[in-house]
Design a protein around this motif. Structure first.
Motif, short mmCIF file in Angstrom:
data_model
loop_
_atom_site.label_atom_id
_atom_site.label_comp_id
_atom_site.label_asym_id
_atom_site.label_seq_id
_atom_site.Cartn_x
_atom_site.Cartn_y
_atom_site.Cartn_z
N ALA A 138 -2.08 -17.91 -23.39
CA ALA A 138 -2.46 -17.04 -22.27
C ALA A 138 -1.42 -15.94 -22.04
CB ALA A 138 -2.66 -17.86 -21.00
N TRP A 139 -0.23 -16.10 -22.63
CA TRP A 139 0.76 -15.02 -22.51
C TRP A 139 0.37 -13.86 -23.42
CZ3 TRP A 139 4.58 -14.44 -19.11
CH2 TRP A 139 5.05 -15.57 -18.42
N GLN A 140 0.21 -12.69 -22.83
CA GLN A 140 -0.05 -11.49 -23.64
C GLN A 140 0.54 -10.29 -22.90
OE1 GLN A 140 -4.01 -9.48 -24.72
NE2 GLN A 140 -3.63 -10.91 -26.40
N MET A 141 1.86 -10.27 -22.85
CA MET A 141 2.56 -9.25 -22.08
C MET A 141 2.43 -7.88 -22.75
SD MET A 141 4.30 -9.27 -19.21
CE MET A 141 5.16 -10.79 -18.86
N PHE A 182 10.87 -9.47 -27.39
CA PHE A 182 10.82 -10.74 -26.65
C PHE A 182 9.50 -10.87 -25.92
CE2 PHE A 182 11.50 -12.90 -22.54
CZ PHE A 182 12.01 -14.13 -22.94
N MET A 183 9.07 -9.78 -25.26
CA MET A 183 7.83 -9.83 -24.48
C MET A 183 6.63 -10.12 -25.39
SD MET A 183 8.66 -9.49 -21.34
CE MET A 183 9.99 -8.87 -20.30
N GLY A 184 6.74 -9.70 -26.66
CA GLY A 184 5.66 -9.96 -27.59
C GLY A 184 5.64 -11.39 -28.12
N GLN A 185 6.69 -12.14 -27.87
CA GLN A 185 6.79 -13.49 -28.42
C GLN A 185 6.63 -14.59 -27.38
OE1 GLN A 185 10.58 -13.54 -30.50
NE2 GLN A 185 10.07 -11.62 -31.52
N LEU A 186 6.19 -14.23 -26.17
CA LEU A 186 6.17 -15.22 -25.11
C LEU A 186 5.16 -16.34 -25.36
CD1 LEU A 186 6.57 -12.92 -21.96
CD2 LEU A 186 8.31 -14.23 -23.20
#
Ligand SMILES: [Zn+2]
Ligand SMILES: [Zn+2]
Length: 332
Positions: free
Chosen positions: A118-121, A106-110
């Motif tokens: 800009a999301w790159q968790m 999930f964190m990789g698909q934000l």
């Protein structure tokens, strides 16, 4: 005895409440309420106190002090630490009515989910996820106006960061008092579950996401901040008691800050049939006016509070005057 909605909650957990004079009645209710909160991490005995509600009504309230940690289970987990971490070591996130496993995938698909590159968790080289792994970082990041250095950080505060003396006191009217208009839950929260955990207002997800952070909830819908400890932003089956049903309702899960009982969430069809109001309340024969928690994905345990609400007092505050009280600063 005239009908009191809050009494219905107690009746459904099997307590006989004989007709009595007003104050004795409250004493009996207090015993019933203490029983209802037997699974809570109580500090001292619940008490009857004078209180001033949000609309200025002066009345008697239940005062209940708890340590804000559940007794029935260990809270967490919240943040995954790498892209390969699965849902078993991660919490959940609530987005547009859905409950997502906030796992590594999930964190990789934000960036896709939120349509914002800009999301790159997840670090593209190492697969690691930055997590607030100290009390200081949790304190700095678990607030809506978080600094830019925490962008793309998963925010969690662990139970061991809490002051061991942290307590929270709920001051809730015995008998709901009519309000001129419904109130948002942001000031005092929605209520308190019978396990002693705060049923909070919606998490400020726009502010959290605006800072490119995520502060997941555990599978029970809870997470921690340093001020109020462990608290819920969703009502899940973790707080359902499995006790007897009444009036075709499952047992209540807690008390709202206005003194009305909160019952478990209804299915969409049931909610439509029940004609819930904007606060998620309705009246039914035998139970009077009461709430049903919103569905977990909706990030709203209650839509609003129908009646005048009491106070959540953090340590050091003694009396409840909800008509004067300015709330704490916004935080998650
Ligand atoms: Zn109902
Ligand atoms: Zn929160």
């Amino acid at each position: 005895m005239h009908f009191r909605p809050a009494l219905a909650a107690l009746a459904t957990i099997g307590l006989a409440l004989p007709a009595m004079a007003h104050d004795q009645d409250e004493v009996i209710m207090l015993a019933g309420i203490s029983a209802a909160f037997s699974a809570a991490n109580l500090v001292g005995e619940p008490e009857i106190v004078d209180c001033t509600l949000s609309g200025g009504a002066q009345t008697h309230c239940l005062s209940l002090t708890v340590r804000p940690e559940p007794t029935g289970y260990v809270p967490g987990p919240w943040c995954p630490t790498s892209a390969s971490d699965g849902p078993d070591v991660s919490g959940i996130w609530l987005h547009e009515g859905r409950v997502y496993d906030a796992d590594g995938s999930f964190m990789g698909q934000l960036a896709t989910l939120f349509d914002d590159p800009a999301w790159q968790m997840v670090d593209p080289e190492t697969g690691k996820i930055a997590v607030t792994d100290t009390k200081e970082k949790c304190a700095a990041a678990a607030r809506p106006d978080v600094g830019a250095e925490y962008a793309n950080t998963c925010v969690e505060c662990l139970p061991e960061y809490l002051d061991p003396d942290l307590t929270v006191t709920y001051v809730i009217p015995f008998e709901p008092v009519t309000a001129q208009a419904p109130s948002p839950t942001q000031q005092a929260g929605s209520g308190v579950a019978f396990n002693g955990i705060r049923l909070d207002a919606p998490a400020p997800v726009d502010a959290i996401l605006g800072a490119y952070t995520i502060a997941p909830f555990d599978d029970c819908g809870g997470h921690i901040n340093l001020f109020v400890g462990y608290h819920y932003h969703a009502a899940t089956d973790c707080i359902e008691t499995g006790a007897d049903t009444a009036e075709d309702h499952a047992a209540p899960v807690g008390l709202a800050m206005d003194g009305h009982a909160i019952f478990p969430a209804l299915t969409e069809d049931q909610a439509t049939a029940a004609a819930l109001d904007a606060c998620f309340g309705h009246s039914s024969d035998g139970l009077g006016y009461h709430y049903h928690a919103g569905p977990a994905g909706g990030n709203a345990i209650l839509g609003c509070l129908t009646a005048q609400y009491g106070c959540v007092l953090e340590k050091g505050a003694e009396t409840c005057d909800a008509s004067q009280r300015r709330g704490p600063p916004p935080r998650d």
